[in-house]
Design an enzyme around this catalytic site. Structure first.
Site, PDB file in Angstrom:
ATOM      1  N   GLU A 179      -0.401  -9.316  -0.184  1.00 35.65           N
ATOM      2  CA  GLU A 179      -1.801  -9.671   0.086  1.00 35.65           C
ATOM      3  C   GLU A 179      -2.601  -9.773  -1.216  1.00 35.65           C
ATOM      4  O   GLU A 179      -3.476 -10.626  -1.352  1.00 35.65           O
ATOM      5  CB  GLU A 179      -2.424  -8.628   1.012  1.00 35.65           C
ATOM      6  CG  GLU A 179      -1.754  -8.610   2.379  1.00 35.65           C
ATOM      7  CD  GLU A 179      -2.378  -7.597   3.314  1.00 35.65           C
ATOM      8  OE1 GLU A 179      -2.062  -6.393   3.176  1.00 35.65           O
ATOM      9  OE2 GLU A 179      -3.198  -7.994   4.153  1.00 35.65           O
ATOM     10  N   ALA A 193       0.876  -1.167   0.000  1.00 32.96           N
ATOM     11  CA  ALA A 193       0.000   0.000   0.000  1.00 32.96           C
ATOM     12  C   ALA A 193       0.914   1.218   0.000  1.00 32.96           C
ATOM     13  O   ALA A 193       2.073   1.138   0.420  1.00 32.96           O
ATOM     14  CB  ALA A 193      -0.887  -0.027   1.228  1.00 32.96           C
ATOM     15  N   GLU A 218       4.636  -5.020   7.470  1.00 32.61           N
ATOM     16  CA  GLU A 218       3.792  -4.047   8.166  1.00 32.61           C
ATOM     17  C   GLU A 218       4.172  -3.786   9.627  1.00 32.61           C
ATOM     18  O   GLU A 218       4.115  -2.651  10.094  1.00 32.61           O
ATOM     19  CB  GLU A 218       2.311  -4.466   8.096  1.00 32.61           C
ATOM     20  CG  GLU A 218       1.643  -4.158   6.772  1.00 32.61           C
ATOM     21  CD  GLU A 218       1.767  -5.278   5.745  1.00 32.61           C
ATOM     22  OE1 GLU A 218       2.634  -6.169   5.916  1.00 32.61           O
ATOM     23  OE2 GLU A 218       0.996  -5.265   4.775  1.00 32.61           O
ATOM     24  N   GLY A 251       0.646  -4.885   1.101  1.00 28.97           N
ATOM     25  CA  GLY A 251      -0.587  -5.026   0.319  1.00 28.97           C
ATOM     26  C   GLY A 251      -0.354  -5.732  -1.010  1.00 28.97           C
ATOM     27  O   GLY A 251      -1.265  -6.355  -1.562  1.00 28.97           O
TER      28      GLY A 251
HETATM   29  N1  COA Z   1       4.611   3.247  -0.775  1.00 29.32           N
HETATM   30  C1  COA Z   1       5.025   4.405  -1.293  1.00 29.32           C
HETATM   31  N2  COA Z   1       6.143   4.551  -1.987  1.00 29.32           N
HETATM   32  C2  COA Z   1       6.907   3.468  -2.177  1.00 29.32           C
HETATM   33  C3  COA Z   1       6.544   2.204  -1.676  1.00 29.32           C
HETATM   34  C4  COA Z   1       5.337   2.116  -0.940  1.00 29.32           C
HETATM   35  N3  COA Z   1       4.895   0.968  -0.423  1.00 29.32           N
HETATM   36  N4  COA Z   1       7.497   1.324  -2.017  1.00 29.32           N
HETATM   37  C5  COA Z   1       8.417   1.995  -2.725  1.00 29.32           C
HETATM   38  N5  COA Z   1       8.060   3.290  -2.827  1.00 29.32           N
HETATM   39  C6  COA Z   1       8.780   4.367  -3.509  1.00 29.32           C
HETATM   40  C7  COA Z   1      10.044   4.772  -2.736  1.00 29.32           C
HETATM   41  O1  COA Z   1       9.731   5.667  -1.700  1.00 29.32           O
HETATM   42  C8  COA Z   1      10.860   5.390  -3.832  1.00 29.32           C
HETATM   43  O2  COA Z   1      10.387   6.700  -4.050  1.00 29.32           O
HETATM   44  P1  COA Z   1      11.459   7.915  -4.348  1.00 29.32           P
HETATM   45  O3  COA Z   1      12.042   7.550  -5.683  1.00 29.32           O
HETATM   46  O4  COA Z   1      10.608   9.133  -4.374  1.00 29.32           O
HETATM   47  O5  COA Z   1      12.456   7.864  -3.240  1.00 29.32           O
HETATM   48  C9  COA Z   1      10.483   4.565  -5.058  1.00 29.32           C
HETATM   49  O6  COA Z   1       9.256   3.905  -4.747  1.00 29.32           O
HETATM   50  C10 COA Z   1      11.522   3.499  -5.384  1.00 29.32           C
HETATM   51  O7  COA Z   1      11.745   2.726  -4.227  1.00 29.32           O
HETATM   52  P2  COA Z   1      13.168   2.612  -3.480  1.00 29.32           P
HETATM   53  O8  COA Z   1      12.911   2.442  -2.016  1.00 29.32           O
HETATM   54  O9  COA Z   1      14.070   3.726  -3.878  1.00 29.32           O
HETATM   55  O10 COA Z   1      13.693   1.236  -4.121  1.00 29.32           O
HETATM   56  P3  COA Z   1      14.755   0.261  -3.467  1.00 29.32           P
HETATM   57  O11 COA Z   1      15.138  -0.690  -4.534  1.00 29.32           O
HETATM   58  O12 COA Z   1      15.833   0.995  -2.754  1.00 29.32           O
HETATM   59  O13 COA Z   1      13.927  -0.547  -2.335  1.00 29.32           O
HETATM   60  C11 COA Z   1      12.007  -1.717  -1.441  1.00 29.32           C
HETATM   61  C12 COA Z   1      12.850  -1.357  -2.686  1.00 29.32           C
HETATM   62  C13 COA Z   1      10.790  -2.478  -1.903  1.00 29.32           C
HETATM   63  C14 COA Z   1      12.849  -2.610  -0.508  1.00 29.32           C
HETATM   64  C15 COA Z   1      11.615  -0.416  -0.700  1.00 29.32           C
HETATM   65  O14 COA Z   1      11.036   0.488  -1.647  1.00 29.32           O
HETATM   66  C16 COA Z   1      10.614  -0.630   0.378  1.00 29.32           C
HETATM   67  O15 COA Z   1      10.965  -1.109   1.459  1.00 29.32           O
HETATM   68  N6  COA Z   1       9.344  -0.239   0.129  1.00 29.32           N
HETATM   69  C17 COA Z   1       8.298  -0.311   1.111  1.00 29.32           C
HETATM   70  C18 COA Z   1       7.800  -1.723   1.268  1.00 29.32           C
HETATM   71  C19 COA Z   1       6.761  -1.804   2.358  1.00 29.32           C
HETATM   72  O16 COA Z   1       7.013  -1.584   3.537  1.00 29.32           O
HETATM   73  N7  COA Z   1       5.535  -2.133   1.967  1.00 29.32           N
HETATM   74  C20 COA Z   1       4.442  -2.352   2.864  1.00 29.32           C
HETATM   75  C21 COA Z   1       3.603  -1.150   2.957  1.00 29.32           C
HETATM   76  S1  COA Z   1       2.212  -1.470   4.011  1.00 29.32           S
END
Ligand code: COA
Length: 261
Positions: A115, A67, A135, A112
């Protein structure tokens, strides 16, 4: 082809591919994406000729990375419940979709996004796929039905480990624990997911629909009721032209031609 900002649906050879494309956020689910997923599946429900659906994320990096955390950060206790109920309802519309839905997971399927993959009937993972429910590290819990679906799919101990540690699960382990049905080379994952969906799509459509309903009904009702439902479905299928065709084709040693009736 449906027109929307983040979600497209395209049907070829009776198999639809629904693609979530919000790559600058790793396909994260904001309210608009959720609405468009719902609309795409609602529109596909109207297509009588449809045999299966593949759901995927655009790009090479993510199925859906969760999400949208920027949106979630604004939650209050009241809106939080509504956010969870909305996600649950849309994912439930996928789980109850009358045709098989195969998730094609080519990268991160987190929160999400995991999920969402769990709400699909089957999952094909690229060897680069990473599943996870991070989460609790954000101070929330999986709120789109993931706590329930994961435990049903992989068992209580493994589900608790994944939910409570928030650790990612790679493709190989996902396959070992039954979270992924198939792991394939990354370069082929969408094509292989379509082929997998197509294999089911060639079976008798009403039988496939009723088998799906029967399996899911058994999860939600007492054994006696589930058995009655199965027997009634079995009887109903005996009224289909496809049953006669399937059995005639076997006896005549030829391939069946199912009509979906
Ligand atoms: N919500 C909003 N934005 C998100 C996102 C999410 N769930 N997942 C990734 N993004 C965004 C990042 O903030 C980043 O934005 P930016 O370019 O403005 O900084 C962009 O997508 C690219 O992601 P980035 O984190 O730079 O890629 P990465 O390869 O370094 O890491 C992940 C990848 C998946 C490990 C990391 O993005 C992450 O941990 N995301 C969140 C996952 C999460 O907790 N999801 C559950 C949500 S309930």
């Amino acid at each position: 082809m449906s027109a929307s900002r983040y979600v497209t649906a395209e049907t070829t050879d009776s198999i639809a591919t629904v693609t979530i494309d919000r790559q600058d956020r790793l396909n994260a689910l904001n309210p608009e994406v959720i609405d468009e997923i719902e609309a795409a599946f609602a529109s596909l429900r109207e297509d009588d000729g449809l045999r299966a659906v593949v759901l995927t994320g655009a790009g090479d990096k993510a199925f859906v990375a969760g999400a949208d955390i920027g949106e979630l950060a604004k939650m209050t206790p009241r809106t939080g419940t509504a956010v969870s109920e909305r996600g649950q309802a849309v994912l439930r519309s996928i789980e109850t979709f009358p045709r098989p839905v195969v998730a094609a997971v080519g990268g991160y399927a987190l929160g999400g996004g995991c999920e969402l993959a769990l709400a699909c009937h089957l999952r094909v993972a690229s060897d680069r796929a990473q599943f996870g429910l991070p989460e609790v590290g954000l101070g929330i819990l999986p709120g789109y039905g993931g706590t329930l679906r994961l435990a049903r799919l992989v068992g209580l101990g493994r589900a608790l480990e994944i939910v409570l540690t928030g650790d990612m699960v790679g493709a190989e382990r996902a396959f070992d624990i039954g979270l992924a049905n198939l792991v394939v080379p990354h370069e082929e994952f969408r094509e292989r997911a379509r082929a997998f969906a197509g294999r089911i799509g060639r079976k008798a459509p009403v039988a496939v629909e009723m088998a799906l309903r029967s399996v899911y009904a058994a999860l939600d009702c007492p054994a006696g009721t589930a058995m009655q439902f199965e027997a009634a479905s079995f009887g109903l299928l005996a009224a289909t032209e496809d049953m006669r065709e399937g059995m005639a084709a076997f006896l005549e040693k030829r391939a069946p031609k199912f009509q979906g009736r």
